[in-house]
Write a protein that holds these residues in place. Sequence first.
Motif, PDB file in Angstrom:
ATOM      1  N   GLU A   1      16.337  43.150  15.198  1.00  0.00           N
ATOM      2  CA  GLU A   1      17.027  44.151  16.022  1.00  0.00           C
ATOM      3  C   GLU A   1      16.070  45.263  16.427  1.00  0.00           C
ATOM      4  O   GLU A   1      15.215  45.650  15.653  1.00  0.00           O
ATOM      5  CB  GLU A   1      18.239  44.738  15.290  1.00  0.00           C
ATOM      6  CG  GLU A   1      19.474  43.895  15.377  1.00  0.00           C
ATOM      7  CD  GLU A   1      19.954  43.608  16.790  1.00  0.00           C
ATOM      8  OE1 GLU A   1      19.764  44.430  17.702  1.00  0.00           O
ATOM      9  OE2 GLU A   1      20.529  42.519  16.976  1.00  0.00           O
TER      10      GLU A   1
ATOM     11  N   THR B   1      16.836  33.320  18.033  1.00  0.00           N
ATOM     12  CA  THR B   1      18.240  33.633  17.760  1.00  0.00           C
ATOM     13  C   THR B   1      18.864  32.444  17.026  1.00  0.00           C
ATOM     14  O   THR B   1      18.255  31.382  16.911  1.00  0.00           O
ATOM     15  CB  THR B   1      19.026  33.891  19.066  1.00  0.00           C
ATOM     16  OG1 THR B   1      18.912  32.743  19.916  1.00  0.00           O
ATOM     17  CG2 THR B   1      18.517  35.127  19.791  1.00  0.00           C
TER      18      THR B   1
ATOM     19  N   GLU C   1      25.697  30.704  21.194  1.00  0.00           N
ATOM     20  CA  GLU C   1      24.249  30.849  21.197  1.00  0.00           C
ATOM     21  C   GLU C   1      23.882  32.330  21.214  1.00  0.00           C
ATOM     22  O   GLU C   1      24.722  33.183  21.439  1.00  0.00           O
ATOM     23  CB  GLU C   1      23.639  30.187  22.435  1.00  0.00           C
ATOM     24  CG  GLU C   1      23.840  28.701  22.499  1.00  0.00           C
ATOM     25  CD  GLU C   1      23.212  28.101  23.742  1.00  0.00           C
ATOM     26  OE1 GLU C   1      22.061  27.638  23.639  1.00  0.00           O
ATOM     27  OE2 GLU C   1      23.858  28.125  24.796  1.00  0.00           O
ATOM     28  N   GLY C   2      22.614  32.615  21.006  1.00  0.00           N
ATOM     29  CA  GLY C   2      22.118  33.979  21.139  1.00  0.00           C
ATOM     30  C   GLY C   2      22.530  34.924  20.028  1.00  0.00           C
ATOM     31  O   GLY C   2      22.552  36.135  20.216  1.00  0.00           O
ATOM     32  N   ILE C   3      22.827  34.393  18.845  1.00  0.00           N
ATOM     33  CA  ILE C   3      23.210  35.238  17.713  1.00  0.00           C
ATOM     34  C   ILE C   3      21.927  35.852  17.143  1.00  0.00           C
ATOM     35  O   ILE C   3      21.019  35.138  16.733  1.00  0.00           O
ATOM     36  CB  ILE C   3      23.954  34.429  16.629  1.00  0.00           C
ATOM     37  CG1 ILE C   3      25.189  33.742  17.238  1.00  0.00           C
ATOM     38  CG2 ILE C   3      24.340  35.323  15.453  1.00  0.00           C
ATOM     39  CD1 ILE C   3      25.816  32.687  16.348  1.00  0.00           C
ATOM     40  N   ARG C   4      21.859  37.153  17.122  1.00  0.00           N
ATOM     41  CA  ARG C   4      20.637  37.851  16.746  1.00  0.00           C
ATOM     42  C   ARG C   4      20.459  37.955  15.241  1.00  0.00           C
ATOM     43  O   ARG C   4      21.422  38.100  14.497  1.00  0.00           O
ATOM     44  CB  ARG C   4      20.640  39.262  17.343  1.00  0.00           C
ATOM     45  CG  ARG C   4      20.605  39.265  18.853  1.00  0.00           C
ATOM     46  CD  ARG C   4      20.675  40.670  19.381  1.00  0.00           C
ATOM     47  NE  ARG C   4      20.431  40.695  20.816  1.00  0.00           N
ATOM     48  CZ  ARG C   4      20.270  41.814  21.511  1.00  0.00           C
ATOM     49  NH1 ARG C   4      20.338  42.985  20.912  1.00  0.00           N
ATOM     50  NH2 ARG C   4      20.043  41.759  22.811  1.00  0.00           N
ATOM     51  N   TYR C   5      19.187  37.917  14.830  1.00  0.00           N
ATOM     52  CA  TYR C   5      18.820  38.184  13.441  1.00  0.00           C
ATOM     53  C   TYR C   5      18.731  39.693  13.252  1.00  0.00           C
ATOM     54  O   TYR C   5      18.154  40.400  14.085  1.00  0.00           O
ATOM     55  CB  TYR C   5      17.446  37.583  13.123  1.00  0.00           C
ATOM     56  CG  TYR C   5      17.429  36.086  12.991  1.00  0.00           C
ATOM     57  CD1 TYR C   5      17.727  35.479  11.780  1.00  0.00           C
ATOM     58  CD2 TYR C   5      17.099  35.281  14.074  1.00  0.00           C
ATOM     59  CE1 TYR C   5      17.692  34.102  11.648  1.00  0.00           C
ATOM     60  CE2 TYR C   5      17.062  33.905  13.950  1.00  0.00           C
ATOM     61  CZ  TYR C   5      17.361  33.324  12.739  1.00  0.00           C
ATOM     62  OH  TYR C   5      17.331  31.961  12.612  1.00  0.00           O
TER      63      TYR C   5
ATOM     64  N   TYR D   1      14.884  42.920  20.762  1.00  0.00           N
ATOM     65  CA  TYR D   1      15.420  41.842  21.599  1.00  0.00           C
ATOM     66  C   TYR D   1      15.360  42.162  23.098  1.00  0.00           C
ATOM     67  O   TYR D   1      15.199  41.271  23.915  1.00  0.00           O
ATOM     68  CB  TYR D   1      16.866  41.498  21.201  1.00  0.00           C
ATOM     69  CG  TYR D   1      16.933  40.520  20.058  1.00  0.00           C
ATOM     70  CD1 TYR D   1      16.660  39.178  20.245  1.00  0.00           C
ATOM     71  CD2 TYR D   1      17.261  40.932  18.777  1.00  0.00           C
ATOM     72  CE1 TYR D   1      16.718  38.270  19.204  1.00  0.00           C
ATOM     73  CE2 TYR D   1      17.325  40.035  17.717  1.00  0.00           C
ATOM     74  CZ  TYR D   1      17.050  38.704  17.942  1.00  0.00           C
ATOM     75  OH  TYR D   1      17.096  37.811  16.907  1.00  0.00           O
TER      76      TYR D   1
END
Length: 193
Positions: free
Chosen positions: A17, A27, A9-13, A20
């Motif tokens: 950036e 995410t 989880e929490g994978i950033r676009y 966040y």
Amino acid sequence: LSKDYIVQEGIRYDALEGFYESYALPTMVTYHAEGFLGEGVLEVRDPQGDLITITPETDMDQFLPTCSEEENAEAEAFAREFIDLWVAFSSSTKYTSRANYHKIVKVLSTESELAALFYTALEGLSFGQSNATSVVDVQINRIMPLEDGRILCDVTYVASTVGRQGPVEMTSFMKMMLVREDGVLKLEAMERY
């Protein structure tokens, strides 16, 4: 797949950036499923139900939400106005810095720390050496609504500065976090990249 299949989880676009740490932003997640009989078939569909193909090279930012035409027009108009004000302010000389500060502060959110930050920059701007600076081009890269009513606007702009060495053009990139105050868009935060 249900949430039980989420393994990361929490994978950033990339498009978000820089913001966040200060905002609750969307995410991505990674799912994992195994143990099926036969050959599994994976179908990925966009919010409209259209079939899409995901590869390691796919730009995941394309799946972020988009604004209505009205929101796009309003955010684009704000971004263009702000870039003009920003270029004038950031290229100020001792003769123009205070007037440019008073112009740019009018489009800043009252909740933002930017007005104080810009004010502290005034002393340094008094050493500016530009004779003239103008915005040559503004490209809107992305305008995206966020769940809390904010709008993220990503722009690329080209400014031309005339100094002691003659005219110089510089390309810059900026993400702006916009918020509505009294029915008008204001700048709450910005990130140059």
